[in-house]
Design a protein around this motif. Structure first.
Motif: not given
Length: 278
Positions: A185-202
């Motif tokens: 979790l810490a690895f992902i949060k330091s190197r990636a972005i989580v975003f969502e649209t009205p339809q889904a998450q990425y």
């Protein structure tokens, strides 16, 4: 092109800042000059286990070993200068890194060796199979030509590992991948972005060339997602999408929305492989 390389004269050592010019020269010959190495070079030079190969006072190759969650030693960034390719330097670098990795494993018996590669990287697959690597996870990766329109997604900062239920074993972060474990979790949060649209998450992640990773099924109206994807890239900039193999049934729909394999294949073959030494 070098006519002959005496591998006995190759000196493999840790990289230093003074190697920057030589490493940049290597990058200029990779992928028509669009290699990501220049973007990660300052970080890699500051981290452990970034190696170069010096031959007759030239930097002719490099490779990076990175420490990932769950005691994983990740092999990445193997590069050989264009004029020195085809002389066995890449194989030499791999062999020496495997030997070095084994010395680290003596200090940490839980250490695991892993890497990611394209499924048609025949030389790398052949060499690593000989030393005990086998494919442990597969994904589909597709590319799409960008569009002009852009839309701003909603960014998600408060999340836990349950968000990655599509990836119970390995969570892809571009062409890197981490075990589905608490430390990830810490690895992902330091190197990636989580975003969502009205339809889904990425998830959007990658060493330098960032990919979009599905965190939920592709929505029926996938074309409505494209402006949100494009917000992370310049208008009309090409980008990649990573899809879990369980979503093979969605590939036809993604194809209709403009996502394509790098090569035309008669079969829908997973083309992104995670390998581990077992």
């Amino acid at each position: 092109m070098a006519k002959f390389v005496n591998l006995d004269e190759c000196h493999i050592r840790l990289a230093t800042p003074s190697d920057t010019d030589g490493l940049m020269a290597i990058a200029r010959g990779i992928w028509s000059g669009s290699d990501y190495l220049p973007q990660v070079l300052p970080r890699w030079l500051a981290e452990p286990y970034f190696f170069v190969c010096e031959y007759q006072a030239q930097i002719v190759a490099c490779i990076k070993l990175s420490l990932f969650p769950d005691s994983v030693l990740w092999f990445e960034g193997l590069r050989v200068k264009k004029s020195f390719q085809g002389h066995g330097i890449g194989s030499l670098m791999n062999r020496e890194m495997f030997r070095f990795a084994e010395t680290l494993k003596l200090k940490n018996p839980n250490l695991k060796f892993e890497f990611c590669t394209y499924y048609k990287n025949v030389e790398s697959l052949h060499l690593t199979k000989k030393v005990g690597f086998t494919a442990v996870q597969q994904f589909f990766t597709l590319d799409k030509n960008g569009i002009k329109q852009q839309a701003t997604p909603k960014f998600v900062n408060d999340y836990d590992l349950s968000l990655f239920k599509l990836y119970p074993d390995y969570i892809p972060c571009g062409w890197q991948s981490v075990h589905h474990c608490p430390e990830a979790l810490a690895f992902i949060k330091s190197r990636a972005i989580v975003f969502e649209t009205p339809q889904a998450q990425y998830l959007q992640a990658g060493v330098a060339e960032k990919n979009i990773i599905l965190l939920s099924p592709p929505p029926q109206n996938m074309k409505a997602e494209l402006p949100y994807f494009q917000s992370f890239y310049p208008p009309r900039k090409r980008y990649g999408l990573i899809v879990p193999i369980g979503y093979k049934k969605h590939l036809k729909h993604l194809h209709e929305c403009g996502f394509r394999f790098w090569e035309k294949e008669p079969k829908l073959t997973p083309n992104m492989l995670i390998l581990a030494k077992v």
